[in-house]
Design an enzyme around this catalytic site. Sequence first.
Site, PDB file in Angstrom:
ATOM      1  N   CYS A 137      63.896  40.813  23.058  1.00 50.03           N
ATOM      2  CA  CYS A 137      63.947  41.148  21.684  1.00 50.03           C
ATOM      3  C   CYS A 137      63.410  38.892  21.436  1.00 50.03           C
ATOM      4  O   CYS A 137      62.211  39.220  21.029  1.00 50.03           O
ATOM      5  CB  CYS A 137      64.438  41.663  20.553  1.00 50.03           C
ATOM      6  SG  CYS A 137      64.785  43.189  21.098  1.00 50.03           S
ATOM      7  N   ASP A 144      56.662  43.989  20.511  1.00 52.11           N
ATOM      8  CA  ASP A 144      58.031  42.920  21.196  1.00 52.11           C
ATOM      9  C   ASP A 144      58.062  42.720  22.951  1.00 52.11           C
ATOM     10  O   ASP A 144      57.712  42.072  23.833  1.00 52.11           O
ATOM     11  CB  ASP A 144      59.003  42.004  21.185  1.00 52.11           C
ATOM     12  CG  ASP A 144      60.073  43.545  21.020  1.00 52.11           C
ATOM     13  OD1 ASP A 144      59.944  44.342  21.745  1.00 52.11           O
ATOM     14  OD2 ASP A 144      61.211  43.334  19.740  1.00 52.11           O
ATOM     15  N   ASN A 145      57.859  43.770  23.230  1.00 52.56           N
ATOM     16  CA  ASN A 145      58.865  44.272  24.822  1.00 52.56           C
ATOM     17  C   ASN A 145      58.077  45.566  25.448  1.00 52.56           C
ATOM     18  O   ASN A 145      58.450  46.178  24.583  1.00 52.56           O
ATOM     19  CB  ASN A 145      59.620  44.069  25.228  1.00 52.56           C
ATOM     20  CG  ASN A 145      60.909  44.085  24.467  1.00 52.56           C
ATOM     21  OD1 ASN A 145      61.288  43.164  24.213  1.00 52.56           O
ATOM     22  ND2 ASN A 145      61.230  45.713  24.426  1.00 52.56           N
TER      23      ASN A 145
END
Length: 467
Positions: free
Chosen positions: A77, A310-311
């Site tokens: 994050c 974000d991922n």
Amino acid sequence: MGHRASWAALLVLSSAWQLVLGGAAGGGRRSPHNIVLILTDDQDTEIGGMTPMKKTKVLIGQAGVSFPNAFTVTPLCCPSRSSLLSGRYPHNHLVRNNSLEGNCSSLAWQKSQEPLAFPSYLQRQGYQTFYAGKYLNQYGHPAAGGVQHVPLGWTYWNGLVGNSRYYNYTLSANGREEQHGQRYQNDYLTDLITNRSLEFLQKWSHPPFLMVLAPPAAHSPWTAAPGYATAYSTTKAPRNGSFNVHGKDKHWLVRQARSPMANTSIEFLDKAYRERWQTLLSVDDLVERVVGRLKALDLLASTYVFYTSDNGYHAGQFSLPIDKRQLYEFDIRVPLLVRGPGIKANQTRLEPILNIDLGPTFLDIAGLNVSQTAMDGQSFLPLLQCFPDCVCEDAFNNTYACVRTLHPHSLQYCEFADRQAFVELYNLTADPHQLHNVARRVDPTLLEALNQRLIKLQACEGPSCRA
């Protein structure tokens, strides 16, 4: 204009450094348009994470362009979000993990990187800027300025203190502490972000503006809105590919996972998988309402709307129950949908895009010269406008760097910075689920070439990252 024709990405994870390759930056002057960024938390593409987003796929993807080869520069994050904000690789912005000691939202970050982040540039360019939701995991920490600290570049600030939550959280409202409880109508964070964004649009309906909306979904604790708490009641995590497969030739952190998983682990990850989807339904509503308000205010045609995460995430892949952090496709690929001026509908672009490219793209939209900044990424605005018709998953030495290529071969080469100097290499054309580490079976000259490329990228900064 080409965009990373061969070498796509270099990544590093967790307690270390994450990197990626660049190209020529954009910088042509043009009339500024409005920008909306919707940034979710832990939303994957590889194991069905976009399935609940039916409205989003219609309103942004089908109305614009989808980038199926979008990657985060690190699947964790705070380093990932720091890269998105700064347009820089973690070896340049120096955020190593989610802790204050790892430089997450630290005083050092605030002093060195916030002045160089894209909102600071856009605000100086005359943009009204609005932020609502999760920022960086340690934002609001007393040792880093507390809620009184409003990051540079934001005219209107509604920053979540700490990590993702849905109820019982604290916001910094323009530097003022704002406590929230557990009443759905007033406190459910995704809906609060939606409502405040609509208020902002109603008040500031004249361009240009930048609006970033960062809901907590699909991050734990996976608390659904009441109307969605029973959705997907029979859904289970997908069982294909690398699900519940032992990572026998992988780094020890992956090899040590129990395989096959216990039934209790599978039941837990199935429950988490369902609840993640439930929380995303409120994000789908957010997209619908924001796009609807832009249309009602006659702003949609002059506004770029970006949707990403974000991922990525995993749920049982290589017998790792739930998390991100790892080097595999399910953790490093992220959704990326864009609509806006000059973008034709129903388009798909296969060029690799990195999350460090978002900031340069925003600056390019605003008419700023990206090459005169410290950003490592490159603008992909030309691509938008020139269409043809509970397993331990982290450790002190879980530090790796990767080169990801798409052409002429789809490869991923990764080196671990540990005593084993462990290497993983995957041919994703022949092995899309990354089941077979071929590092010991390929021509050594290929390994040498990939190693040299990695060394070069690990030392890059600014223009040299785009060479």
